[in-house]
Motif scaffolding. Sequence first.
Motif, PDB file in Angstrom:
ATOM      1  N   ALA A 233      13.410   1.454   6.049  1.00 28.09           N
ATOM      2  CA  ALA A 233      14.262   0.916   7.111  1.00 28.09           C
ATOM      3  C   ALA A 233      13.391   0.622   8.324  1.00 28.09           C
ATOM      4  O   ALA A 233      12.224   1.050   8.383  1.00 28.09           O
ATOM      5  N   PRO A 234      13.921  -0.108   9.337  1.00 24.85           N
ATOM      6  CA  PRO A 234      13.158  -0.346  10.564  1.00 24.85           C
ATOM      7  C   PRO A 234      12.723   0.967  11.220  1.00 24.85           C
ATOM      8  O   PRO A 234      13.375   2.002  11.065  1.00 24.85           O
ATOM      9  N   HIS A 235      11.622   0.911  11.951  1.00 26.72           N
ATOM     10  CA  HIS A 235      11.058   2.115  12.564  1.00 26.72           C
ATOM     11  C   HIS A 235      12.067   2.954  13.354  1.00 26.72           C
ATOM     12  O   HIS A 235      12.088   4.185  13.196  1.00 26.72           O
ATOM     13  N   PRO A 236      12.923   2.335  14.198  1.00 25.35           N
ATOM     14  CA  PRO A 236      13.850   3.167  14.995  1.00 25.35           C
ATOM     15  C   PRO A 236      14.777   4.011  14.119  1.00 25.35           C
ATOM     16  O   PRO A 236      15.025   5.182  14.438  1.00 25.35           O
ATOM     17  N   LEU A 237      15.296   3.429  13.025  1.00 24.73           N
ATOM     18  CA  LEU A 237      16.193   4.192  12.157  1.00 24.73           C
ATOM     19  C   LEU A 237      15.437   5.316  11.450  1.00 24.73           C
ATOM     20  O   LEU A 237      15.944   6.447  11.359  1.00 24.73           O
TER      21      LEU A 237
ATOM     22  N   TYR B 190       5.691   6.625   6.127  1.00 30.70           N
ATOM     23  CA  TYR B 190       4.547   5.740   5.979  1.00 30.70           C
ATOM     24  C   TYR B 190       4.937   4.362   6.510  1.00 30.70           C
ATOM     25  O   TYR B 190       6.011   3.845   6.175  1.00 30.70           O
ATOM     26  N   PRO B 191       4.088   3.729   7.330  1.00 27.60           N
ATOM     27  CA  PRO B 191       4.395   2.374   7.807  1.00 27.60           C
ATOM     28  C   PRO B 191       4.309   1.367   6.675  1.00 27.60           C
ATOM     29  O   PRO B 191       3.506   1.536   5.738  1.00 27.60           O
ATOM     30  N   LEU B 192       5.134   0.321   6.734  1.00 25.38           N
ATOM     31  CA  LEU B 192       5.171  -0.695   5.675  1.00 25.38           C
ATOM     32  C   LEU B 192       4.655  -2.025   6.191  1.00 25.38           C
ATOM     33  O   LEU B 192       5.097  -2.509   7.231  1.00 25.38           O
ATOM     34  N   TYR B 193       3.733  -2.587   5.460  1.00 25.95           N
ATOM     35  CA  TYR B 193       3.208  -3.903   5.799  1.00 25.95           C
ATOM     36  C   TYR B 193       2.584  -4.519   4.555  1.00 25.95           C
ATOM     37  O   TYR B 193       2.325  -3.823   3.567  1.00 25.95           O
TER      38      TYR B 193
ATOM     39  N   SER C 285       9.328   1.447   8.117  1.00 26.59           N
ATOM     40  CA  SER C 285       8.630   2.609   7.574  1.00 26.59           C
ATOM     41  C   SER C 285       9.355   3.066   6.320  1.00 26.59           C
ATOM     42  O   SER C 285      10.528   2.731   6.107  1.00 26.59           O
ATOM     43  N   ALA C 286       8.660   3.833   5.511  1.00 30.49           N
ATOM     44  CA  ALA C 286       9.276   4.472   4.349  1.00 30.49           C
ATOM     45  C   ALA C 286       9.332   5.972   4.602  1.00 30.49           C
ATOM     46  O   ALA C 286       8.321   6.592   4.936  1.00 30.49           O
TER      47      ALA C 286
ATOM     48  N   VAL D  26       0.866  -4.133  -0.529  1.00 32.68           N
ATOM     49  CA  VAL D  26       2.162  -4.797  -0.594  1.00 32.68           C
ATOM     50  C   VAL D  26       3.288  -3.828  -0.284  1.00 32.68           C
ATOM     51  O   VAL D  26       3.139  -2.613  -0.347  1.00 32.68           O
ATOM     52  N   HIS D  27       4.438  -4.392   0.058  1.00 28.93           N
ATOM     53  CA  HIS D  27       5.658  -3.639   0.299  1.00 28.93           C
ATOM     54  C   HIS D  27       6.064  -2.924  -0.986  1.00 28.93           C
ATOM     55  O   HIS D  27       5.922  -3.472  -2.083  1.00 28.93           O
ATOM     56  N   PRO D  28       6.584  -1.679  -0.918  1.00 29.61           N
ATOM     57  CA  PRO D  28       6.842  -0.910  -2.131  1.00 29.61           C
ATOM     58  C   PRO D  28       8.095  -1.288  -2.908  1.00 29.61           C
ATOM     59  O   PRO D  28       8.380  -0.683  -3.933  1.00 29.61           O
TER      60      PRO D  28
END
Length: 392
Positions: free
Chosen positions: A225-229, A265-268, A183-184, A290-292
């Motif tokens: 970073a990954p969702h958990p962080l 915001y989720p990243l994909y 996520s961002a 796209v990824h930011p």
Amino acid sequence: MTFDIVIIGGGMVGATLACALSNSALRIALIDAAPVTSLNDDKRLIALNDSNCRLFENLGIWTTLAPFGAPIEQVHVSHQGHFGITRIHAIELGLNTLGSVVPACNINNVLFSHLQKKENLTLLYSATLQQLRQETDTVVVTVATSSGTQEYTADLVIGADGSQSTVRQLLNMPTQKIDYQQSALVTITELAREHQNKAYERFQEQGAIAMLPLKGMRAATIWTAPHPLINHLMQLSDIEFLQQLQQQFGYRLGRFQKINQRATYPLYMQYAEQPKNKNVLLIGNAAHTVHPIAAQGLNSALYEVAVLADYLLSRSSLKNCLQDFSNDDSRQKFSRYLSDSLVKLFSNQSTIPTFLRQTGMIGLDICSMAKKKFAHLSMGKARLIHPAFLNK
């Protein structure tokens, strides 16, 4: 009602395309499901590269937009825990700035004000696309409005309606998706000293932190970073989050004073396998999300707008334009390759890629030719197609 072109989606991409075509003889309709008042609700901070600042200048709106933005004169790229650093200066490239950071709401409103004055353009907000029917040479769109259901016929329909594109779904256009499981987190950080118009991108083993200059002693902060962080960071108090941000980013911007409200915001990455279906064409996030990293998403989409506008305005007919455009999908391939390659490059934790990252970044800082090539890629200039539209 009949139009030459119907654009579905009145966000920055669709509105910019309408603006680019608005001085032509084409009859254009711009349709968006959201109300006009939603233009002020967009809280994003947009890092426009130099090419797209010039695009807006060519469209006659940059003079109005520029006072809302903060110029980027330098970019500083580093990787936490490693000794490689890349610095890119506008002056080295013969430019005044590398780009500018502008609030999205200002871009939306300036575009809307500009479009309202165009006689060949019909603006329809709070109009929801319900059906899309392709006939031999035309497309019929059915939309729900406050005054009832309306039908519009067009030679060409352009879907600029975002990642969850209704146009794409109605035509069952297949997509491929890569979920980065990240996520961002986005916020604004208030600084104790001037940022000197420097932008920073600090890569970490689990993502990246970008700090972009804003008007005054503030910086737009994007932490991926990954969702958990990210979930953990969202649960911290403002003081605790500020401490974590300072620790992870360092003191290149001095001491952080305060943060504003945080959002995630989720990243994909997602792209349509075939962005063209007969007389329907997808652009922007509808065609490829796209990824930011390196800010390629919107900047690539606006470049795509310039290329498409050039095709539409320089061909003798829309049919000829569509045939030419369908044979050249290099922009989508380039965007997917660049963004996904950068994600893989800076998230691989093995020893060899780490060594290459370090030496590669040092090499970029020493070798002016390599650095300039990297900078032009990031700024949207090194492309497989050169749009004459940007040179007017």
